[in-house]
Design an enzyme around this catalytic site. Structure first.
Site, PDB file in Angstrom:
ATOM      1  N   TYR A  60      36.203  48.831  35.693  1.00  0.00           N
ATOM      2  CA  TYR A  60      36.048  47.434  35.322  1.00  0.00           C
ATOM      3  C   TYR A  60      34.624  47.191  34.846  1.00  0.00           C
ATOM      4  O   TYR A  60      33.665  47.625  35.489  1.00  0.00           O
ATOM      5  CB  TYR A  60      36.342  46.515  36.514  1.00  0.00           C
ATOM      6  CG  TYR A  60      35.967  45.085  36.231  1.00  0.00           C
ATOM      7  CD1 TYR A  60      36.877  44.224  35.623  1.00  0.00           C
ATOM      8  CD2 TYR A  60      34.701  44.602  36.525  1.00  0.00           C
ATOM      9  CE1 TYR A  60      36.521  42.918  35.316  1.00  0.00           C
ATOM     10  CE2 TYR A  60      34.328  43.297  36.225  1.00  0.00           C
ATOM     11  CZ  TYR A  60      35.245  42.457  35.620  1.00  0.00           C
ATOM     12  OH  TYR A  60      34.888  41.175  35.310  1.00  0.00           O
ATOM     13  N   GLU A 106      34.922  40.697  29.155  1.00  0.00           N
ATOM     14  CA  GLU A 106      35.419  41.653  30.140  1.00  0.00           C
ATOM     15  C   GLU A 106      36.145  42.805  29.461  1.00  0.00           C
ATOM     16  O   GLU A 106      36.894  42.579  28.516  1.00  0.00           O
ATOM     17  CB  GLU A 106      36.437  40.914  31.030  1.00  0.00           C
ATOM     18  CG  GLU A 106      36.252  41.079  32.493  1.00  0.00           C
ATOM     19  CD  GLU A 106      37.276  40.224  33.254  1.00  0.00           C
ATOM     20  OE1 GLU A 106      36.863  39.568  34.219  1.00  0.00           O
ATOM     21  OE2 GLU A 106      38.473  40.223  32.879  1.00  0.00           O
TER      22      GLU A 106
END
Lengths: 290, 382, 290, 382
Positions: free
Chosen positions: B101, B189
């Site tokens: 992530y 993101e």
């Protein structure tokens, strides 16, 4: 006493010759604020409501000794105006402008920290008023009375509403300050609470919060740990749907965080009473101060 | 403002982030053709402003063109969290050896951008944050200088499975920060950033939210707005610089100031009513803004009464009054309008409204009570 | 005593596994420097001449307590390496790299000032040595002897030349430092003179300047106003043509400014004797110290 | 590195600075055609890396094409401060109502960029600085944030003749700073920035010097180098990362380190000789660099002896020795070579040189004295 501004505050208005700047320069003068200078590049030598206009804040400070500035400039010029005020040694700059990109504000805050001792209030703030002494901003002076209640709020007009009730009920204010509705602001709840705690004139603080972020929760912790004076609160946005921005860039419940419910609970957990509707704040104040 | 995965990926690509091939389809046939031309297995992904697409069945693997067509057929038209899927992204299916992530968001508490990486990639990061926060490495980026090379390396070595992929990721992180900053994003993101079995590093998902305040100076980003994803009145309000959010109630509100507008909604609820909207006409209001606000509220057929709650600071009561008079000029208002005006130029405002059919109120409580009552009295007057 | 480095200095070598980094790590270890760590991203866990290698300065500092760093990285990575050292809390960073764009150095200096307490030596510096205690850099240790003469110079090899003569004549050194030949450097003559003045071990300072800029002139003023210890000097570049850069980015006479003649006069004006050739510095030192 | 006015103007133009029309000519005929096509009065300006072009007759006004041809004919081939003019800039002649100096340079004492403006424009700024320094307004730019709008305004209002031209200039100043920073310049100057009778603001002259250390990352700037303006050996030295400056003497020197190289030149002079060059082989030297250095010095026919003065730090004496051996391999050196090697790997270096014809010296004084003597003894040995 009062916080941040008082009868000795010397104000320069950046963007004084524009529509809003001119209007509020007049309002501030009428209220008794010591507006010593206006700034509009290219208009040095003119006067606005009798106040001399300069090309730069630097010139204004050198000529008039201004220590506090308020901006009435379009939001795309606001960052430059704040930086100009800081570079000229202004100690308090009030940023009314709304719509400044958040990243710009993050940069301004970092830059102020690196390079100056300037405190910013706002952006997206109505400014502040120490009734009977000075007002720097757009808060309507006629609804305020001098007294011992400090008011701090993320909102503008909701603050007027609450202050209006307080004045009607005989509770004057030491200082009323709108810290601004943006996610990143120069002066937060805790900064103001610390100032009110230290101000001999202030006996009680009214805090007006709203959905979004966790500033109210942190304020609650601060009140528990550091405040001796009573605080009462109101939180706007109980009926706001999650994920939608309620006007203020900062007023958004996201990822389940920042709800009015959490904030109200955080305050109640530290024995700060929270009014269910704005007009009832007066009842809470009355109970604490009598 | 939210943008779609395929749009965020295009921004990432321009900033030097490795993003696999992908194209958008609006019909199953288009998806089939794209997959056929590509000639390798693909993933078909719903493009919709909602999280949890995978769990909702909005992401499907397709070995070939026929499967891609079938997958797109199932996904297009699907409702995910109340939103209808109108586009799918057909993109290369990749072998995943590791998932990481990577994200950057504007952190209010910090007062600046926060960069986050976690070896627990590919899953809901909010869940990771709640359950195993120690798995997320956070770094406060100095917005004056961006994410520096050594900072990116230090983060990459904490989460990447080996030195080579760490060095590759360390080149990507500053690009992600730059994409974030150059787009005035509030969130950017990559979840997940993957390492393939061959050691290649790719961003196979992308999410960006944009700070509305930045759109003025980013017309190329503003152009990415998906008009299908919002009510048409919200677009009109935005164009007039009004903050408007449509709700389900029957009391329309026009308020100046976001805090007062929220408190007005809350008070309507408190008095047993139901607000039809949030509407903030803002500071520095012109009469034109007020007339637009009224037109937007008239267009909402649920609205049975309108409440003006104006406390003048930078907004002048006379401007608001002129706006109301302008909007009701010629014909009486089709529904009752309660008006409460206090503050700057209050007297002038009251004078302007004096000769109209509008229902005055002295306080916010009184105004709200009247408006709620009127909304509940079909065709009636208070 | 000595200045900046001594026997307790713990050194991390950035770029330790490269050709120059490896060679000089060995040289420093052989000299007795406490090299505690090397840094090469991706090579954590390896060892170089017995010294553990880490992926980052931060890791190196955390694991070894390094307080001083020296860079052997290509010049295009040098700025990042200095910033990395500063962010990791390194107090002294020695930048040997040559060829760093001047604007980058201006930015680094401003950034160090804003965000850290780190002192940089260089760029384009041979580093420094406190004979018998520690060396951080590339100065050949075998030509140095411990003693009471402080040496500060904008040059590398010319410093070795002078120190060589001093050692031969029996004048050991407290610390020998090359501040670097670039126009913008982290630590200047005055900074070093102030340190030598405060160092009990140092009895006399040899200052080796060269053409370009006005650092020597400012040093002369500082010596007159603030130094109690004797200073002798040498200036290189008396035969350099104006307008041409003599190797060092900083060694250029431009606009008629920065000539050797002006610098020599500035020193003589404040009673700092200037040697006409390098080998005669020893005679000046001898005269002052006996 | 210096660049020409026309090149600096192109950089300015790309950064949004208003620069009048202009084109380069290398012959009078080209100048004539350019002026004819332009159709309005022009100025013909020598493009040469020397100040004081105007005083030297290198700038001429031409009312039309014929005059431009004549002017170019006079200027092309002219020598200004020892440099031959090979190009002229033919540019629009403008009406000047006011002239301002604007410049930014890298200030050593300040440790960063210094922005300077003066109402005393159009004349030699160094003279203004000497005689009336109070007429120059200086501002230290923070290199991390550049010249900000308000800073530019504050400077502009100090020197421009009226508010409108001040506002126009305030937009130009940050562009000049950006041109400076984006080019890794050590100096960027507009002298003068003019205001026309119609109130327009234009940069009618341009000067930029570039930081050599920045050229690696600015290939588009490095490409502007005028090969005619330097000795060919200097180009070769630069390509081999040697610092070489040709001088008029007969003792060639090869030294490691700029300070030692200058001191070596000074010592040659001190001992009655004359250095043929400055040559610094730098730190981290490879044998290849040394052989290139020798080839460059051999090419200088004035050189009668060569002096190696090497004090090893980061430069290893063995590397230098290997370079010398490589360069003299096969045939004895055509001129005497004195070698002094001290420092890192000194022993290894001496061993490598042991079996050659090179003349060893133990100290710098000895080496210089021998080299000077040998240069004065035709064909002789010391």
């Amino acid at each position: 006493m009062s916080i941040l501004i008082d009868g000795k505050t010397k104000v320069v208005v950046q963007g004084a010759t524009g529509r809003d700047g001119s209007f509020h320069t007049k309002q501030m003068l009428d209220y008794g604020t010591d507006v010593v200078a206006g700034v509009t590049p290219g208009k040095a030598g003119e006067r606005i409501h009798g106040v001399p206009v300069f090309n730069s804040v630097e010139d204004a400070v050198n000529e008039t000794g201004a220590d506090t500035s308020i901006l009435f400039v379009p939001h795309r010029f606001a960052v430059d105006a704040v930086n100009e005020a800081a570079a000229a040694g202004i100690s308090l700059v009030v940023c009314v402008s709304e719509g400044i990109p958040i990243l710009d504000m993050a940069r301004v805050m970092k830059d102020l920290k690196n390079n100056s001792a300037t405190r910013m209030i706002g952006p997206n703030s109505p400014g502040l008023i120490s009734p009977g002494k000075s007002k720097v901003g757009i808060i309507p002076g006629q609804i305020m009375d001098q007294g011992n209640v400090g008011v701090v709020s993320r909102s503008g007009t909701l603050t007027y509403e609450v202050a209006h009730h307080l004045s009607h009920a005989g509770f004057g204010q030491s200082t009323v300050i709108g810290i601004g509705g943006d996610p990143i602001i120069g002066t937060g709840f805790i900064d103001v609470l610390r100032l009110f705690e230290a101000d001999p004139e202030t006996e009680l603080v009214v805090l007006i919060g709203e959905i979004g972020g966790t500033d109210e929760e942190e304020a609650a912790r601060f009140i528990k740990e550091k405040m001796s004076k009573p605080v009462v609160a109101f939180i706007a946005g109980q009926t706001a749907p999650p994920g939608r921005r309620m006007g203020h860039a900062g007023a958004i419940v996201s990822g389940g965080k920042g709800t009015a419910k959490e904030k109200i609970e955080a305050f109640r957990d530290v024995n700060v009473e929270v009014a269910d509707i704005p007009s009832r704040i007066v009842d809470l104040v009355k109970a604490k101060l009598s | 403002m939210n943008i779609h995965e395929y749009q965020a990926k295009e921004i990432f690509r321009k900033h030097g982030i490795p993003v696999p091939w992908g194209e958008v389809a609006e019909t199953p046939e288009q998806a089939k053709k794209l997959a056929a031309d590509f000639g390798k297995p693909v993933v078909v992904k719903a493009q919709v402003h909602a999280g949890g697409r995978g769990k909702a069945g909005g992401v499907k693997l397709a070995a070939g063109a026929e499967e891609a067509e079938t997958a797109a057929g199932k996904i297009l038209g699907m409702e995910i969290k109340g939103l209808t899927v109108r586009k799918v992204l057909v993109t290369e299916a990749m072998d995943i050896a590791a998932e990481i992530y990577v994200g950057v968001l504007m952190d209010r508490k910090l007062g600046g951008p926060l960069f986050m990486v976690s070896a627990a990639g590919g899953i809901d990061i909010e869940q990771v944050a709640r359950e195993t926060p120690e798995k997320i490495h956070k770094f406060a980026v100095d917005p004056l200088r961006g994410l520096r090379s050594f900072e990116a390396r230090n983060l990459a070595f904490r989460v990447m499975p080996d030195a080579d992929s760490a060095k590759a990721a360390a080149k990507i992180f500053p690009c992600l920060y730059q994409a974030f900053a150059d787009s005035d994003a509030s969130l950017a993101e990559i979840n997940p950033l993957i390492v393939t079995k061959d050691g290649e590093v790719w961003a196979i998902d992308a999410k960006m939210n944009i700070d509305d305040n930045g759109l003025d100076r980013r017309p190329e980003i503003a152009a990415l707005r998906d008009a299908d994803a919002e009510a048409p009145e919200e677009g009109e309000a935005r164009n007039s610089e009004l903050s408007y959010v449509k709700l389900d109630g029957n009391v329309g509100c026009v308020v100046n100031g976001a805090g007062l507008a929220m408190a007005t909604m809350d008070l309507i609820k408190h008095h047993g009513g139901d607000p039809a909207n949030f509407l903030d006409i803002g500071g520095s209001s012109s009469p034109e803004k007020v007339t637009t606000a009224m037109r937007i509220i008239y267009a909402d057929k649920n609205v049975k009464s309108i409440l003006f709650n104006i406390f003048g600071g930078i907004t002048r009561c006379d401007d608001v009054a002129r706006g109301i008079v302008e909007a009701v000029k010629g014909s009486p208002p089709p529904i009752p309008i309660v008006v409460r005006l206090t503050g700057t130029n209050e007297e002038e405002g009251r004078k302007i409204l004096g000769k109209t059919d509008l229902i005055p109120a002295a306080t916010m409580d009184e105004a709200v009570q009247k408006a709620v009552e009127l909304a509940e009295t079909p065709g009636g007057t208070a």
